[in-house]
Motif scaffolding. Structure first.
Motif, PDB file in Angstrom:
ATOM      1  N   ARG A 125       8.036  -0.331 -10.788  1.00 36.92           N
ATOM      2  CA  ARG A 125       9.393  -0.777 -10.469  1.00 36.92           C
ATOM      3  C   ARG A 125      10.405   0.329 -10.754  1.00 36.92           C
ATOM      4  NH1 ARG A 125      12.724  -5.801 -13.386  1.00 36.92           N
ATOM      5  NH2 ARG A 125      14.797  -5.142 -12.699  1.00 36.92           N
ATOM      6  N   SER A 126      10.269   0.985 -11.908  1.00 36.98           N
ATOM      7  CA  SER A 126      11.210   2.026 -12.289  1.00 36.98           C
ATOM      8  C   SER A 126      11.120   3.224 -11.340  1.00 36.98           C
ATOM      9  CB  SER A 126      10.941   2.474 -13.724  1.00 36.98           C
ATOM     10  OG  SER A 126      11.772   3.553 -14.081  1.00 36.98           O
ATOM     11  N   ILE A 127       9.900   3.606 -10.975  1.00 40.57           N
ATOM     12  CA  ILE A 127       9.720   4.759 -10.091  1.00 40.57           C
ATOM     13  C   ILE A 127      10.381   4.499  -8.744  1.00 40.57           C
ATOM     14  CG2 ILE A 127       7.969   5.928  -8.687  1.00 40.57           C
ATOM     15  CD1 ILE A 127       6.211   6.065 -11.123  1.00 40.57           C
ATOM     16  N   TYR A 128      10.153   3.311  -8.178  1.00 35.70           N
ATOM     17  CA  TYR A 128      10.718   3.019  -6.861  1.00 35.70           C
ATOM     18  C   TYR A 128      12.246   2.970  -6.918  1.00 35.70           C
ATOM     19  CZ  TYR A 128      11.309   1.036  -2.209  1.00 35.70           C
ATOM     20  OH  TYR A 128      11.687   0.838  -0.899  1.00 35.70           O
ATOM     21  N   THR A 129      12.789   2.227  -7.887  1.00 33.59           N
ATOM     22  CA  THR A 129      14.243   2.066  -7.922  1.00 33.59           C
ATOM     23  C   THR A 129      14.948   3.377  -8.271  1.00 33.59           C
ATOM     24  OG1 THR A 129      14.109   1.248 -10.213  1.00 33.59           O
ATOM     25  CG2 THR A 129      14.136  -0.391  -8.450  1.00 33.59           C
ATOM     26  N   PHE A 130      14.383   4.153  -9.189  1.00 34.26           N
ATOM     27  CA  PHE A 130      14.984   5.443  -9.524  1.00 34.26           C
ATOM     28  C   PHE A 130      14.969   6.357  -8.307  1.00 34.26           C
ATOM     29  CE2 PHE A 130      14.786   9.839 -10.961  1.00 34.26           C
ATOM     30  CZ  PHE A 130      15.858   9.903 -11.833  1.00 34.26           C
ATOM     31  N   SER A 131      13.859   6.346  -7.568  1.00 33.34           N
ATOM     32  CA  SER A 131      13.755   7.190  -6.379  1.00 33.34           C
ATOM     33  C   SER A 131      14.765   6.776  -5.326  1.00 33.34           C
ATOM     34  CB  SER A 131      12.336   7.115  -5.805  1.00 33.34           C
ATOM     35  OG  SER A 131      11.380   7.570  -6.734  1.00 33.34           O
TER      36      SER A 131
END
Length: 288
Positions: A125-131
């Motif tokens: 979740r963090s990787i997608y939203t940060f990206s």
């Protein structure tokens, strides 16, 4: 106005060991297309699909039906690494023409590449939203310089994941300190790839180019699974052209350092993005 089409390649699952079949790379990338060019890009992309893959759609398909039949980037990636010279040449030819279309129409690319650490936890979740937040910020910077406005169209996943992604952008636009991406007019909208040539092109860029180039640059000596192949044909032909399509600019908040474009977070060797794009970027450079 510009539209940024966003798609992903790879998965956000953890890589437990070097030989695990989990994909070692995750990419979220954006392809920015000027709004006046969208009709031309769509029609030219339909022609490319018909020309290179004439048997892909049913014989009864009309010209516009060809948008419904996708050429997946993962299949192009596989073809580009195939031992057969004919299959390699066919995949490389399609990729060449797709990049030529983007170059002709003034498109730009940006995104985030994540090289997973071996045996390390991954917060999908963090990787997608940060990206996605990164793509919005890079997109907004270019819109400011060009004095334009923009919207994002992301490949739809499911309602819950779409909502989380959209909320991550909502927090950037409505935070107490002010809108950090004012040139991006709204939260991302989510479309089905079979209805958007731009999303299909973003899939080609992410899955058939950025993903294998990242694997080739960062994973060959550490990962031994089926996703790691010889992608030197892609590196030799397309690295320079992809580099030139990137949006890169000097960021005064980082001491004037050059940032933007496609950035890399390498959890295996901590190597820089220049291992993937060694040639200095000549296009898309924005002054601070």
């Amino acid at each position: 106005m510009r539209i940024c089409y966003v798609d992903e390649a790879g998965c956000t699952g953890a890589l437990p060991n070097p030989s695990s079949d989990v994909q070692p790379v995750f990419v979220l990338g954006g392809v920015e297309i000027p709004q006046p060019s969208i009709h031309r890009v769509t029609h030219e992309f339909l022609h490319l699909k018909k020309r290179f893959y004439p048997n892909l759609a049913p014989k009864s398909a009309t010209y516009l039906d060809w948008i419904l039949t996708e050429i997946k980037g993962s299949e192009l990636r596989k073809g580009a690494a195939d031992p057969s010279h004919r299959k390699r040449r066919h995949a490389l030819g399609f990729l060449h023409e797709t990049l030529s279309l983007l170059e002709t129409e003034g498109a730009r690319i940006n995104g985030r590449v994540w090289i997973k650490g071996i045996g390390q936890a991954v917060n999908g979740r963090s990787i997608y939203t940060f990206s996605l937040q990164y793509i919005c910020g890079c997109f907004n910077r270019q819109l400011e310089v060009d004095d334009e406005w923009g919207l994002l169209v992301c490949d739809s996943r499911n309602k819950a994941l779409n909502s989380l992604a959209s909320y991550s952008v909502f927090t950037q636009k409505f935070k107490a300190s002010g809108d950090s991406i004012p040139r991006v007019l709204e939260m991302p909208v989510f479309g089905h790839s079979e209805n958007h040539a731009g999303v299909q092109i973003a899939d080609v860029i992410c899955s058939a180019l950025l993903f294998p180039l990242a694997v080739h640059a960062y994973c060959r000596t550490a990962v031994t699974n089926l996703h790691v192949r010889d992608y030197s044909h892609l590196r030799d032909r397309f690295t320079d052209r992809l580099g030139a399509l990137q949006v890169r600019y000097c960021d005064p908040q980082r001491g004037g350092r050059l940032t933007g474009g496609v950035t890399v977070d390498d959890k295996i060797g901590r190597r820089p993005r220049t291992d993937m794009f060694p040639v200095p970027v000549q296009r898309g450079l924005v002054a601070a």
